[in-house]
Design a protein around this motif. Structure first.
Motif, PDB file in Angstrom:
ATOM      1  N   ARG A  30       0.821  -1.220   0.000  1.00  0.00           N
ATOM      2  CA  ARG A  30       0.000   0.000   0.000  1.00  0.00           C
ATOM      3  C   ARG A  30       0.850   1.263   0.000  1.00  0.00           C
ATOM      4  N   LYS A  31       1.885   1.290   0.812  1.00  0.00           N
ATOM      5  CA  LYS A  31       2.733   2.482   0.882  1.00  0.00           C
ATOM      6  C   LYS A  31       3.417   2.737  -0.461  1.00  0.00           C
ATOM      7  N   ALA A  32       3.932   1.687  -1.072  1.00  0.00           N
ATOM      8  CA  ALA A  32       4.612   1.842  -2.359  1.00  0.00           C
ATOM      9  C   ALA A  32       3.642   2.333  -3.431  1.00  0.00           C
ATOM     10  N   PHE A  33       2.430   1.818  -3.430  1.00  0.00           N
ATOM     11  CA  PHE A  33       1.461   2.270  -4.431  1.00  0.00           C
ATOM     12  C   PHE A  33       1.033   3.716  -4.193  1.00  0.00           C
ATOM     13  N   ARG A  34       1.035   4.165  -2.958  1.00  0.00           N
ATOM     14  CA  ARG A  34       0.699   5.573  -2.686  1.00  0.00           C
ATOM     15  C   ARG A  34       1.688   6.513  -3.371  1.00  0.00           C
ATOM     16  N   ALA A  35       2.922   6.076  -3.551  1.00  0.00           N
ATOM     17  CA  ALA A  35       3.942   6.904  -4.213  1.00  0.00           C
ATOM     18  C   ALA A  35       3.580   7.183  -5.665  1.00  0.00           C
ATOM     19  N   GLN A  36       2.705   6.378  -6.239  1.00  0.00           N
ATOM     20  CA  GLN A  36       2.341   6.542  -7.640  1.00  0.00           C
ATOM     21  C   GLN A  36       1.101   7.413  -7.830  1.00  0.00           C
ATOM     22  N   VAL A  37       0.369   7.684  -6.777  1.00  0.00           N
ATOM     23  CA  VAL A  37      -0.860   8.463  -6.926  1.00  0.00           C
ATOM     24  C   VAL A  37      -0.497   9.938  -7.116  1.00  0.00           C
ATOM     25  N   PRO A  38      -0.900  10.501  -8.245  1.00  0.00           N
ATOM     26  CA  PRO A  38      -0.591  11.921  -8.490  1.00  0.00           C
ATOM     27  C   PRO A  38      -1.252  12.819  -7.440  1.00  0.00           C
ATOM     28  N   ASP A  39      -0.597  13.933  -7.139  1.00  0.00           N
ATOM     29  CA  ASP A  39      -1.112  14.861  -6.132  1.00  0.00           C
ATOM     30  C   ASP A  39      -2.454  15.465  -6.535  1.00  0.00           C
ATOM     31  N   TRP A  40      -2.758  15.517  -7.822  1.00  0.00           N
ATOM     32  CA  TRP A  40      -3.991  16.145  -8.282  1.00  0.00           C
ATOM     33  C   TRP A  40      -5.222  15.247  -8.148  1.00  0.00           C
ATOM     34  N   VAL A  41      -5.034  13.967  -7.824  1.00  0.00           N
ATOM     35  CA  VAL A  41      -6.191  13.077  -7.640  1.00  0.00           C
ATOM     36  C   VAL A  41      -6.971  13.571  -6.420  1.00  0.00           C
ATOM     37  N   PRO A  42      -8.291  13.784  -6.552  1.00  0.00           N
ATOM     38  CA  PRO A  42      -9.061  14.417  -5.480  1.00  0.00           C
ATOM     39  C   PRO A  42      -9.351  13.522  -4.269  1.00  0.00           C
ATOM     40  N   ALA A  80      -8.422   0.245 -20.979  1.00  0.00           N
ATOM     41  CA  ALA A  80      -8.802   1.580 -20.497  1.00  0.00           C
ATOM     42  C   ALA A  80      -8.262   1.811 -19.087  1.00  0.00           C
ATOM     43  N   PHE A  81      -8.305   0.786 -18.248  1.00  0.00           N
ATOM     44  CA  PHE A  81      -7.765   0.895 -16.887  1.00  0.00           C
ATOM     45  C   PHE A  81      -6.265   1.174 -16.940  1.00  0.00           C
ATOM     46  N   PHE A  82      -5.538   0.427 -17.768  1.00  0.00           N
ATOM     47  CA  PHE A  82      -4.096   0.655 -17.889  1.00  0.00           C
ATOM     48  C   PHE A  82      -3.802   2.062 -18.400  1.00  0.00           C
ATOM     49  N   THR A  83      -4.658   2.564 -19.263  1.00  0.00           N
ATOM     50  CA  THR A  83      -4.508   3.938 -19.754  1.00  0.00           C
ATOM     51  C   THR A  83      -4.795   4.936 -18.633  1.00  0.00           C
ATOM     52  N   ALA A  84      -5.833   4.660 -17.858  1.00  0.00           N
ATOM     53  CA  ALA A  84      -6.236   5.575 -16.778  1.00  0.00           C
ATOM     54  C   ALA A  84      -5.195   5.679 -15.668  1.00  0.00           C
ATOM     55  N   ILE A  85      -4.475   4.602 -15.414  1.00  0.00           N
ATOM     56  CA  ILE A  85      -3.487   4.648 -14.320  1.00  0.00           C
ATOM     57  C   ILE A  85      -2.114   5.115 -14.793  1.00  0.00           C
ATOM     58  N   PHE A  86      -1.947   5.297 -16.094  1.00  0.00           N
ATOM     59  CA  PHE A  86      -0.667   5.745 -16.635  1.00  0.00           C
ATOM     60  C   PHE A  86      -0.195   7.073 -16.041  1.00  0.00           C
ATOM     61  N   PRO A  87      -1.093   8.040 -15.782  1.00  0.00           N
ATOM     62  CA  PRO A  87      -0.629   9.273 -15.137  1.00  0.00           C
ATOM     63  C   PRO A  87       0.075   9.027 -13.796  1.00  0.00           C
ATOM     64  N   GLY A  88      -0.279   7.950 -13.100  1.00  0.00           N
ATOM     65  CA  GLY A  88       0.420   7.614 -11.864  1.00  0.00           C
ATOM     66  C   GLY A  88       1.876   7.259 -12.118  1.00  0.00           C
ATOM     67  N   GLN A  92       5.064   9.375 -10.801  1.00  0.00           N
ATOM     68  CA  GLN A  92       6.180   8.775 -10.078  1.00  0.00           C
ATOM     69  C   GLN A  92       7.503   9.212 -10.695  1.00  0.00           C
ATOM     70  N   TYR A  93       7.541   9.253 -12.023  1.00  0.00           N
ATOM     71  CA  TYR A  93       8.757   9.689 -12.712  1.00  0.00           C
ATOM     72  C   TYR A  93       9.015  11.179 -12.482  1.00  0.00           C
ATOM     73  N   MET A  94       7.995  11.995 -12.706  1.00  0.00           N
ATOM     74  CA  MET A  94       8.165  13.454 -12.617  1.00  0.00           C
ATOM     75  C   MET A  94       8.519  13.915 -11.198  1.00  0.00           C
ATOM     76  N   ASN A  95       7.962  13.236 -10.203  1.00  0.00           N
ATOM     77  CA  ASN A  95       8.197  13.619  -8.806  1.00  0.00           C
ATOM     78  C   ASN A  95       9.335  12.833  -8.153  1.00  0.00           C
ATOM     79  N   GLN A  96      10.006  12.013  -8.950  1.00  0.00           N
ATOM     80  CA  GLN A  96      11.159  11.227  -8.483  1.00  0.00           C
ATOM     81  C   GLN A  96      10.841  10.436  -7.216  1.00  0.00           C
ATOM     82  N   ARG A  97       9.698   9.750  -7.239  1.00  0.00           N
ATOM     83  CA  ARG A  97       9.288   8.940  -6.090  1.00  0.00           C
ATOM     84  C   ARG A  97       9.747   7.504  -6.295  1.00  0.00           C
ATOM     85  N   SER A  98      10.500   7.019  -5.345  1.00  0.00           N
ATOM     86  CA  SER A  98      11.004   5.652  -5.433  1.00  0.00           C
ATOM     87  C   SER A  98       9.992   4.669  -4.847  1.00  0.00           C
TER      88      SER A  98
END
Length: 133
Positions: A30-42, A80-88, A92-98
């Protein structure tokens, strides 16, 4: 090996992988997956991880168990799901989250190129199977 066996195997492997990833969303990762959630997700990040985990379990199970007449639709939903989660992944890349061993920009960038593979895999493995000749 014929096309039916290849598609069935690909679909079951993808479905199993989704179920396992979904379970890990709810438990050990769970913690690792939280690193992928973009800050803009409401939604709160933990809620997003839980909901996406449940979606992965449902999609993975559907890829494995859905009758052939509905498989193509399930493949499209998975794509569609794989497309929808791609921003995550981009986040992760843009925010340098390991997370998940992706601890360098190069590793995070390389991972971005695997998302289209998953989309293709979902679509191709759920195409209508041709009868054996």
């Amino acid at each position: 090996m014929n096309e039916r066996v290849i598609k069935r195997t690909a679909r079951v492997v993808l479905g199993t992988s989704l179920v396992l990833a979904g379970v890990s969303h709810l438990t050990v990762a769970r913690k690792a997956f939280r690193a992928q959630v973009p800050d803009w997700v409401p939604l709160p990040k933990d809620d997003t991880v839980l909901y996406s985990g449940l979606a992965e379990i449902a999609l993975g199970s559907s890829l494995i168990l859905t009758p052939e007449k509905h498989r193509k639709a399930v493949g499209r939903v998975a794509a569609a799901f794989f497309t929808a989660i791609f921003p995550g992944n981009i986040s992760q890349y843009m925010n340098q989250r390991s997370a998940f061993g992706l601890d360098t920009d190069q590793k995070r960038l390389t991972r971005l190129f695997f998302q289209p593979v998953l989309i293709y895999w979902a679509l191709k493995s759920t195409e209508t199977e041709q009868p054996d000749k």
